[in-house]
Design a protein around this motif. Structure first.
Motif, PDB file in Angstrom:
ATOM      1  N   ASP A 182     -10.095  -7.228   7.871  1.00 19.16           N
ATOM      2  CA  ASP A 182     -11.004  -6.172   8.332  1.00 19.16           C
ATOM      3  C   ASP A 182     -11.694  -5.430   7.200  1.00 19.16           C
ATOM      4  N   GLY A 183     -11.390  -5.774   5.958  1.00 19.90           N
ATOM      5  CA  GLY A 183     -12.039  -5.093   4.845  1.00 19.90           C
ATOM      6  C   GLY A 183     -11.052  -4.647   3.786  1.00 19.90           C
ATOM      7  N   VAL A 184     -11.402  -3.573   3.085  1.00 18.14           N
ATOM      8  CA  VAL A 184     -10.585  -3.094   1.969  1.00 18.14           C
ATOM      9  C   VAL A 184      -9.379  -2.311   2.483  1.00 18.14           C
ATOM     10  N   LEU A 185      -8.231  -2.571   1.894  1.00 16.14           N
ATOM     11  CA  LEU A 185      -7.003  -1.824   2.192  1.00 16.14           C
ATOM     12  C   LEU A 185      -6.833  -0.713   1.168  1.00 16.14           C
ATOM     13  N   PRO A 186      -6.204   0.400   1.561  1.00 15.02           N
ATOM     14  CA  PRO A 186      -5.944   1.467   0.590  1.00 15.02           C
ATOM     15  C   PRO A 186      -4.819   1.088  -0.361  1.00 15.02           C
ATOM     16  N   TRP A 187      -4.930   1.569  -1.575  1.00 13.74           N
ATOM     17  CA  TRP A 187      -3.839   1.330  -2.532  1.00 13.74           C
ATOM     18  C   TRP A 187      -2.618   2.146  -2.133  1.00 13.74           C
ATOM     19  N   MET A 229      11.623  -1.925   2.689  1.00 15.43           N
ATOM     20  CA  MET A 229      11.969  -3.087   1.863  1.00 15.43           C
ATOM     21  C   MET A 229      11.846  -2.669   0.406  1.00 15.43           C
ATOM     22  N   ALA A 230      12.942  -2.140  -0.114  1.00 20.34           N
ATOM     23  CA  ALA A 230      12.917  -1.463  -1.414  1.00 20.34           C
ATOM     24  C   ALA A 230      12.803  -2.407  -2.607  1.00 20.34           C
ATOM     25  N   ALA A 231      12.871  -3.718  -2.379  1.00 20.44           N
ATOM     26  CA  ALA A 231      12.606  -4.671  -3.460  1.00 20.44           C
ATOM     27  C   ALA A 231      11.253  -5.341  -3.238  1.00 20.44           C
ATOM     28  N   TYR A 232      11.029  -5.851  -2.045  1.00 18.23           N
ATOM     29  CA  TYR A 232       9.816  -6.614  -1.775  1.00 18.23           C
ATOM     30  C   TYR A 232       8.558  -5.750  -1.819  1.00 18.23           C
ATOM     31  N   SER A 233       8.546  -4.647  -1.092  1.00 15.17           N
ATOM     32  CA  SER A 233       7.339  -3.815  -1.035  1.00 15.17           C
ATOM     33  C   SER A 233       6.909  -3.326  -2.419  1.00 15.17           C
ATOM     34  N   PRO A 234       7.819  -2.734  -3.215  1.00 13.71           N
ATOM     35  CA  PRO A 234       7.408  -2.314  -4.558  1.00 13.71           C
ATOM     36  C   PRO A 234       6.956  -3.473  -5.444  1.00 13.71           C
ATOM     37  N   SER A 235       7.521  -4.665  -5.221  1.00 14.70           N
ATOM     38  CA  SER A 235       7.075  -5.806  -6.030  1.00 14.70           C
ATOM     39  C   SER A 235       5.615  -6.124  -5.747  1.00 14.70           C
ATOM     40  N   LYS A 236       5.204  -5.961  -4.503  1.00 12.28           N
ATOM     41  CA  LYS A 236       3.807  -6.214  -4.159  1.00 12.28           C
ATOM     42  C   LYS A 236       2.910  -5.064  -4.627  1.00 12.28           C
ATOM     43  N   SER A 237       3.445  -3.843  -4.648  1.00 16.63           N
ATOM     44  CA  SER A 237       2.686  -2.729  -5.241  1.00 16.63           C
ATOM     45  C   SER A 237       2.467  -2.992  -6.733  1.00 16.63           C
ATOM     46  N   PHE A 238       3.496  -3.478  -7.386  1.00 17.23           N
ATOM     47  CA  PHE A 238       3.437  -3.850  -8.803  1.00 17.23           C
ATOM     48  C   PHE A 238       2.387  -4.949  -8.990  1.00 17.23           C
ATOM     49  N   LEU A 239       2.407  -5.941  -8.102  1.00 21.73           N
ATOM     50  CA  LEU A 239       1.435  -7.028  -8.169  1.00 21.73           C
ATOM     51  C   LEU A 239       0.009  -6.490  -8.033  1.00 21.73           C
ATOM     52  N   ASN A 240      -0.192  -5.565  -7.103  1.00 23.85           N
ATOM     53  CA  ASN A 240      -1.524  -4.973  -6.944  1.00 23.85           C
ATOM     54  C   ASN A 240      -1.974  -4.272  -8.222  1.00 23.85           C
ATOM     55  N   ALA A 241      -1.039  -3.524  -8.834  1.00 28.25           N
ATOM     56  CA  ALA A 241      -1.367  -2.813 -10.069  1.00 28.25           C
ATOM     57  C   ALA A 241      -1.738  -3.798 -11.178  1.00 28.25           C
ATOM     58  N   VAL A 242      -1.018  -4.903 -11.254  1.00 25.90           N
ATOM     59  CA  VAL A 242      -1.315  -5.936 -12.242  1.00 25.90           C
ATOM     60  C   VAL A 242      -2.691  -6.549 -11.968  1.00 25.90           C
ATOM     61  N   THR A 243      -3.001  -6.741 -10.692  1.00 24.71           N
ATOM     62  CA  THR A 243      -4.306  -7.290 -10.309  1.00 24.71           C
ATOM     63  C   THR A 243      -5.432  -6.428 -10.861  1.00 24.71           C
ATOM     64  N   SER A 301       0.825  -1.203   0.000  1.00 30.57           N
ATOM     65  CA  SER A 301       0.000   0.000   0.000  1.00 30.57           C
ATOM     66  C   SER A 301       0.862   1.257   0.000  1.00 30.57           C
ATOM     67  N   LEU A 302       0.793   2.020  -1.071  1.00 28.57           N
ATOM     68  CA  LEU A 302       1.541   3.280  -1.136  1.00 28.57           C
ATOM     69  C   LEU A 302       1.032   4.252  -0.082  1.00 28.57           C
ATOM     70  N   THR A 303      -0.265   4.206   0.189  1.00 26.06           N
ATOM     71  CA  THR A 303      -0.847   5.071   1.210  1.00 26.06           C
ATOM     72  C   THR A 303      -0.230   4.793   2.580  1.00 26.06           C
ATOM     73  N   LEU A 304      -0.154   3.515   2.931  1.00 27.14           N
ATOM     74  CA  LEU A 304       0.400   3.153   4.232  1.00 27.14           C
ATOM     75  C   LEU A 304       1.909   3.367   4.272  1.00 27.14           C
ATOM     76  N   GLN A 305       2.592   3.071   3.173  1.00 29.24           N
ATOM     77  CA  GLN A 305       4.046   3.223   3.135  1.00 29.24           C
ATOM     78  C   GLN A 305       4.459   4.692   3.275  1.00 29.24           C
ATOM     79  N   ALA A 306       3.642   5.588   2.750  1.00 32.51           N
ATOM     80  CA  ALA A 306       3.975   7.011   2.790  1.00 32.51           C
ATOM     81  C   ALA A 306       3.566   7.659   4.109  1.00 32.51           C
ATOM     82  N   GLY A 307       2.817   6.933   4.921  1.00 30.13           N
ATOM     83  CA  GLY A 307       2.348   7.484   6.189  1.00 30.13           C
ATOM     84  C   GLY A 307       3.125   6.934   7.362  1.00 30.13           C
TER      85      GLY A 307
END
Length: 245
Positions: free
Chosen positions: A240-245, A165-179, A150-156
């Motif tokens: 708990d529900g929807v997470l922010p992107w 985690m400059a490799a893992y976290s962005p890879s999951k952001s990328f995965l979300n975008a692909v989703t 979550s870019l929202t959570l990472q920036a807060g």
């Protein structure tokens, strides 16, 4: 055609993936246990069968075109279709002290390796399985992500930001975008595609650090894998529900 639903879970020989396979099996699914390591894969299949799950092994290296093609062919022979695909296989990449990946000193090969598994691997597997999913009455695709995507959570300053985690976290952001892109492309079909955050789970992946059990981590992926027709698609969920992107 058999009414038993067929599921494939990648990285299912241990941890969260194994518990997703266990949970889907308990709901009556026939489960393909996708894993690279033959010994661990077959041990997982035997354990699942002992627990009453109709499980079968699927040799699967998500980074290999040939392996993924063969996996699709195996499922074709075994079941003729696929109802549920859970893209769970993933890696963190090499980390430093505190499970951190410093972007200022990051080895680019680590980034490439993580993206190859966590993103390209998901695309490779999903595309290979789409023809089989297309034969299902209610196909579901679940991509196992993380709140650190979550870019929202990472920036807060939220506690869910976790370590840098400059490799893992962005890879999951990328995965979300692909989703989201899959959900858009498949809009109007009966294929629902969502991302799931299992939370911080105590497995070998996390060095057994985390407040949640693998069973708890499997809850959201299982829920998304069994959504009713007309359910959400292109969304990012935790318990708990929807997470922010």
């Amino acid at each position: 055609m058999s009414r038993t639903k067929i599921a494939l879970v990648t990285g299912a020989n241990r941890g969260i993936g194994y518990e997703i396979a266990t949970g889907l099996g308990a709901l009556g699914h026939r489960v393909g246990v996708g894993a690279r390591d033959e010994t661990r894969r077959e041990a997982a299949v035997e354990k699942l069968r002992a627990a009453g799950v109709d499980a079968f092994g699927v040799p699967l290296d998500v980074t290999s075109d040939q392996s993924v093609t063969h996996a699709a062919e195996l499922i074709e022979r075994q079941a003729g279709r696929l109802d549920v695909l859970v893209n769970n296989a993933g890696i963190s990449g090499e980390t430093g002290p505190g499970w951190a990946q410093d972007p200022t000193t990051l080895d680019l090969d680590v980034v490439r390796t993580v993206v190859e598994t966590n993103v390209i691997g998901v695309i490779r597997v999903t595309n290979a399985m789409l023809p089989l999913l297309g034969r299902s009455a209610s196909p579901r695709v679940v991509n196992v992500s993380s709140s650190v995507a979550s870019l929202t959570l990472q920036a807060g300053s939220d506690s869910k930001a976790g370590p840098i985690m400059a490799a893992y976290s962005p890879s999951k952001s990328f995965l979300n975008a692909v989703t989201v892109q899959y959900a858009r492309q498949l809009a109007g079909t009966n294929i629902l595609v969502n991302a799931a955050c299992p939370g911080l789970v105590a497995t070998d992946f996390t060095g057994f650090q985390g407040p949640r059990t693998p069973e708890q981590g499997a809850t959201t992926p299982i829920r998304l894998a069994t959504l009713p027709d007309g359910g959400p698609t292109g969304s990012f969920f935790e318990d708990d529900g929807v997470l922010p992107w």
